[in-house]
Design an enzyme around this catalytic site. Structure first.
Site, PDB file in Angstrom:
ATOM      1  N   TYR A   1      -8.743   5.454 -12.626  1.00 52.64           N
ATOM      2  CA  TYR A   1      -8.636   6.098 -11.304  1.00 52.64           C
ATOM      3  C   TYR A   1      -8.359   7.591 -11.408  1.00 52.64           C
ATOM      4  O   TYR A   1      -7.984   8.210 -10.409  1.00 52.64           O
ATOM      5  CB  TYR A   1      -7.478   5.486 -10.497  1.00 52.64           C
ATOM      6  CG  TYR A   1      -7.415   3.986 -10.481  1.00 52.64           C
ATOM      7  CD1 TYR A   1      -8.364   3.238  -9.795  1.00 52.64           C
ATOM      8  CD2 TYR A   1      -6.387   3.307 -11.130  1.00 52.64           C
ATOM      9  CE1 TYR A   1      -8.290   1.856  -9.771  1.00 52.64           C
ATOM     10  CE2 TYR A   1      -6.301   1.935 -11.107  1.00 52.64           C
ATOM     11  CZ  TYR A   1      -7.260   1.213 -10.433  1.00 52.64           C
ATOM     12  OH  TYR A   1      -7.189  -0.151 -10.408  1.00 52.64           O
TER      13      TYR A   1
ATOM     14  N   GLY B   1       3.889  -3.644  -3.721  1.00 55.92           N
ATOM     15  CA  GLY B   1       3.927  -3.829  -5.172  1.00 55.92           C
ATOM     16  C   GLY B   1       4.399  -2.526  -5.787  1.00 55.92           C
ATOM     17  O   GLY B   1       5.511  -2.392  -6.298  1.00 55.92           O
TER      18      GLY B   1
ATOM     19  N   ARG C   1      -4.621   3.149 -15.893  1.00 60.00           N
ATOM     20  CA  ARG C   1      -4.731   3.883 -14.615  1.00 60.00           C
ATOM     21  C   ARG C   1      -5.343   5.290 -14.756  1.00 60.00           C
ATOM     22  O   ARG C   1      -6.210   5.660 -13.974  1.00 60.00           O
ATOM     23  CB  ARG C   1      -3.371   3.973 -13.901  1.00 60.00           C
ATOM     24  CG  ARG C   1      -2.789   2.619 -13.504  1.00 60.00           C
ATOM     25  CD  ARG C   1      -1.700   2.706 -12.446  1.00 60.00           C
ATOM     26  NE  ARG C   1      -2.270   3.033 -11.153  1.00 60.00           N
ATOM     27  CZ  ARG C   1      -2.202   4.204 -10.581  1.00 60.00           C
ATOM     28  NH1 ARG C   1      -1.550   5.197 -11.160  1.00 60.00           N
ATOM     29  NH2 ARG C   1      -2.767   4.423  -9.427  1.00 60.00           N
TER      30      ARG C   1
ATOM     31  N   CYS D   1     -12.115   4.176 -28.805  1.00 63.02           N
ATOM     32  CA  CYS D   1     -13.363   4.925 -28.955  1.00 63.02           C
ATOM     33  C   CYS D   1     -14.054   5.176 -27.622  1.00 63.02           C
ATOM     34  O   CYS D   1     -15.147   4.676 -27.368  1.00 63.02           O
ATOM     35  CB  CYS D   1     -14.268   4.177 -29.917  1.00 63.02           C
ATOM     36  SG  CYS D   1     -13.465   4.026 -31.502  1.00 63.02           S
ATOM     37  N   GLU D   2     -13.406   5.901 -26.774  1.00 63.60           N
ATOM     38  CA  GLU D   2     -13.993   6.333 -25.497  1.00 63.60           C
ATOM     39  C   GLU D   2     -13.309   7.639 -25.121  1.00 63.60           C
ATOM     40  O   GLU D   2     -12.089   7.759 -25.272  1.00 63.60           O
ATOM     41  CB  GLU D   2     -13.679   5.337 -24.378  1.00 63.60           C
ATOM     42  CG  GLU D   2     -14.354   4.022 -24.527  1.00 63.60           C
ATOM     43  CD  GLU D   2     -14.579   3.322 -23.190  1.00 63.60           C
ATOM     44  OE1 GLU D   2     -14.727   4.006 -22.156  1.00 63.60           O
ATOM     45  OE2 GLU D   2     -14.610   2.088 -23.219  1.00 63.60           O
TER      46      GLU D   2
ATOM     47  N   GLU E   1       3.989  -6.720   1.851  1.00 61.90           N
ATOM     48  CA  GLU E   1       3.507  -7.091   0.511  1.00 61.90           C
ATOM     49  C   GLU E   1       3.521  -5.884  -0.434  1.00 61.90           C
ATOM     50  O   GLU E   1       2.503  -5.538  -1.031  1.00 61.90           O
ATOM     51  CB  GLU E   1       2.064  -7.609   0.598  1.00 61.90           C
ATOM     52  CG  GLU E   1       1.859  -8.816   1.481  1.00 61.90           C
ATOM     53  CD  GLU E   1       0.379  -9.178   1.638  1.00 61.90           C
ATOM     54  OE1 GLU E   1      -0.488  -8.439   1.134  1.00 61.90           O
ATOM     55  OE2 GLU E   1       0.105 -10.194   2.279  1.00 61.90           O
TER      56      GLU E   1
ATOM     57  N   TYR F   1       0.928  -1.994 -11.995  1.00 61.58           N
ATOM     58  CA  TYR F   1      -0.456  -1.935 -12.476  1.00 61.58           C
ATOM     59  C   TYR F   1      -0.536  -1.300 -13.865  1.00 61.58           C
ATOM     60  O   TYR F   1      -1.462  -0.556 -14.179  1.00 61.58           O
ATOM     61  CB  TYR F   1      -1.359  -1.200 -11.459  1.00 61.58           C
ATOM     62  CG  TYR F   1      -1.211  -1.770 -10.068  1.00 61.58           C
ATOM     63  CD1 TYR F   1      -1.718  -3.037  -9.772  1.00 61.58           C
ATOM     64  CD2 TYR F   1      -0.523  -1.087  -9.063  1.00 61.58           C
ATOM     65  CE1 TYR F   1      -1.547  -3.595  -8.513  1.00 61.58           C
ATOM     66  CE2 TYR F   1      -0.349  -1.635  -7.807  1.00 61.58           C
ATOM     67  CZ  TYR F   1      -0.864  -2.886  -7.538  1.00 61.58           C
ATOM     68  OH  TYR F   1      -0.687  -3.439  -6.290  1.00 61.58           O
TER      69      TYR F   1
ATOM     70  N   GLY G   1       0.763  -1.243   0.000  1.00 59.74           N
ATOM     71  CA  GLY G   1       0.000   0.000   0.000  1.00 59.74           C
ATOM     72  C   GLY G   1       0.789   1.285   0.000  1.00 59.74           C
ATOM     73  O   GLY G   1       0.228   2.352  -0.281  1.00 59.74           O
TER      74      GLY G   1
HETATM   75  N1  LLP Z   1      -1.445  -6.983  -0.697  1.00 56.34           N
HETATM   76  C1  LLP Z   1      -2.742  -7.091  -1.023  1.00 56.34           C
HETATM   77  C2  LLP Z   1      -3.579  -8.053  -0.294  1.00 56.34           C
HETATM   78  C3  LLP Z   1      -3.279  -6.304  -2.049  1.00 56.34           C
HETATM   79  O1  LLP Z   1      -4.563  -6.404  -2.359  1.00 56.34           O
HETATM   80  C4  LLP Z   1      -2.433  -5.399  -2.729  1.00 56.34           C
HETATM   81  C5  LLP Z   1      -2.944  -4.557  -3.804  1.00 56.34           C
HETATM   82  C6  LLP Z   1      -1.083  -5.336  -2.359  1.00 56.34           C
HETATM   83  C7  LLP Z   1      -0.624  -6.137  -1.331  1.00 56.34           C
HETATM   84  C8  LLP Z   1      -0.088  -4.425  -3.024  1.00 56.34           C
HETATM   85  O2  LLP Z   1      -0.402  -3.105  -2.856  1.00 56.34           O
HETATM   86  P1  LLP Z   1       0.625  -1.942  -3.327  1.00 56.34           P
HETATM   87  O3  LLP Z   1       1.839  -2.006  -2.458  1.00 56.34           O
HETATM   88  O4  LLP Z   1       0.950  -2.205  -4.736  1.00 56.34           O
HETATM   89  O5  LLP Z   1      -0.159  -0.697  -3.141  1.00 56.34           O
HETATM   90  N2  LLP Z   1      -4.807  -1.316  -9.730  1.00 56.34           N
HETATM   91  C9  LLP Z   1      -4.686  -0.320  -8.670  1.00 56.34           C
HETATM   92  C10 LLP Z   1      -4.062  -0.891  -7.426  1.00 56.34           C
HETATM   93  C11 LLP Z   1      -4.799  -2.102  -6.897  1.00 56.34           C
HETATM   94  C12 LLP Z   1      -4.173  -2.648  -5.650  1.00 56.34           C
HETATM   95  C13 LLP Z   1      -4.757  -3.962  -5.308  1.00 56.34           C
HETATM   96  N3  LLP Z   1      -4.170  -4.596  -4.199  1.00 56.34           N
HETATM   97  C14 LLP Z   1      -3.883   0.874  -9.193  1.00 56.34           C
HETATM   98  O6  LLP Z   1      -3.433   0.857 -10.334  1.00 56.34           O
HETATM   99  O7  LLP Z   1      -3.734   1.866  -8.477  1.00 56.34           O
END
Ligand code: LLP
Length: 404
Positions: free
Chosen positions: A323, A282, A319, A348-349, A280, A377, A243
């Protein structure tokens, strides 16, 4: 190749100090649009994250969120650095294992794990199923019994907090589908029917993504610790989720990794026992290592609105459309005056728009633009909408080699 080595991609966000020479070179070999990933930036991000956890005296395991980027070269690099994986499907589990991310460092999140996915996780004996409902726990126990195995599980707590982020990516309140409430965890843990072939090893929380304000994160981890203190057995780990946000724009102020780790260390100390801390992340690892490269098809004026139409579309990078996300747009050529421009794709949007009102030079057919911070993402959310091909991914290694 020597010339190219010298021109290794360098990138500093606020100064937009992107060396474009390698992209010019790559564009001669590969058709746009494509994603370009820098191993150098990826590894720097991962090592900073891990090292800051260690510096703050955490017994840390960093499980990269594969949903943010599942490129095989990128996963292999992270595996070599000792990372684990946070996965949400059987497909991601297979990709992680194939890239060398070991099962004992894989946590499996998600509200809808299927029977086949659970069986695969059991067969591989993964570190943990992060269980999101009592029904899921029941199924895991039943399947583990069939295999005469013991499944390691962690409850995902729904900590009932409000994360300040886009509503589509906020996951920590009771109205969200994620996790189990503390009272239900405490009831379930004492109900023997669920535990013949499962072992409770951890507790996890994840309250949302692109978090720049960490108050809710702290509250969620403390809630998890308070719940953990009430459990009958000590836990092996507390999983604090992902997150942590990134600075997509100069106006975003995401916490430093050090600030984040200090906050996590303080919050986790509310658990009365020594415990491993699983992360976790990402986005914070992958976002800034990725560049979406797209070429100009043409431009047009609509009274005072100037549109630059590029060959990448919302199917390639969604994205901004989904969002309203802000990403820096860098012009591949700098030929004088800047002009206010909307950068749009061919789909086409009206939502097929990467950015509005950006100051860009006048670009012509085949010039390229780079959309920055697209390593998380980006490709993983691409589709074939409008019957388009998905963009290719190019991995630029530390040695200046291109791997597709
Ligand atoms: N752990 C869990 C259980 C999750 O659901 C997620 C992301 C992460 C870890 C990793 O989160 P991060 O560190 O990447 O924020 N598509 C959206 C983001 C969706 C996130 C979903 N879950 C975007 O492009 O902003």
């Amino acid at each position: 190749m020597e010339e190219f080595d010298k021109a290794q991609l360098t990138y500093s966000h606020q100064g937009l100090n992107l060396s474009l020479t390698p992209i010019k070179y790559i564009i001669e070999q590969y058709p746009t649009p494509f994603y370009l990933y820098s191993q150098k930036i990826l590894e720097k991000n991962y090592l900073e994250f891990y090292n800051k956890a260690i510096e703050n005296n955490l017994k840390a395991m960093v499980c990269f969120a594969v949903k943010s980027n599942n490129n095989k070269h990128l996963l292999k690099s992270l595996a070599k650095l000792g990372a684990g994986a946070d996965i949400v499907s059987g497909g991601e589990l297979k990709a992680a294992l194939k890239a060398g991310l070991p099962a004992e460092k894989i946590v499996f999140s998600g509200v809808g794990k299927t029977k086949d996915e659970i069986l695969l996780g059991l067969k591989e004996d993964i570190k943990s199923f992060n269980v999101e409902s009592v029904e899921e726990l029941e199924l895991i126990n039943k399947l583990a019994k069939k295999l005469n195995a013991t499944a390691k599980v962690a409850f995902r707590l729904n900590p009932k907090v409000h994360a300040k982020t886009h509503k589509h990516i906020s996951t920590g309140y009771k109205t969200h589908k994620f996790g189990i409430l503390a009272d239900d965890i405490l009831k379930t843990v004492n109900d023997k029917q669920y535990w013949s072939h499962t072992k409770l090893v951890g507790l996890s929380v994840h309250i949302g993504s692109q978090l720049t304000d960490l108050d809710a994160t702290k509250e969620a981890i403390i809630n998890a610790c308070e719940c953990a203190n009430k459990l009958p057995h000590p836990l092996e780990f507390i999983d604090v989720g992902g997150g942590l946000g990134v600075n997509y724009s100069p106006n975003t102020h995401a916490p430093t990794i050090d600030t984040y780790m200090k906050l996590v260390a303080e919050a986790v100390s509310h658990y009365k026992k020594e415990v491993e801390v699983v992360f976790e992340p990402g986005r914070r690892i992958a976002a800034s290592c990725g560049f979406f490269v797209t070429s100009v098809i043409r431009s047009k004026m609509s009274e005072d609105c100037r549109f630059l139409i590029v060959d990448g579309g919302m199917n390639d990078f969604v994205r901004p459309s989904l969002y309203d996300a802000y990403h820096e747009v860098l012009a591949g050529h700098d030929n004088g005056d800047l002009i206010e421009t909307d950068i749009v794709g061919p789909i086409c949007e009206t939502a097929d728009c990467f950015a509005t009102k950006r100051q860009l030079p006048i670009l012509k057919y085949k010039d390229f633009v780079v959309i920055a911070d697209t390593g998380a993402y980006g490709h993983t959310m691409s589709s074939t909408y409008n019957m388009r091909s998905q963009p290719i991914e190019i991995f630029l290694t530390n040695k200046g080699k291109l791997k597709v």
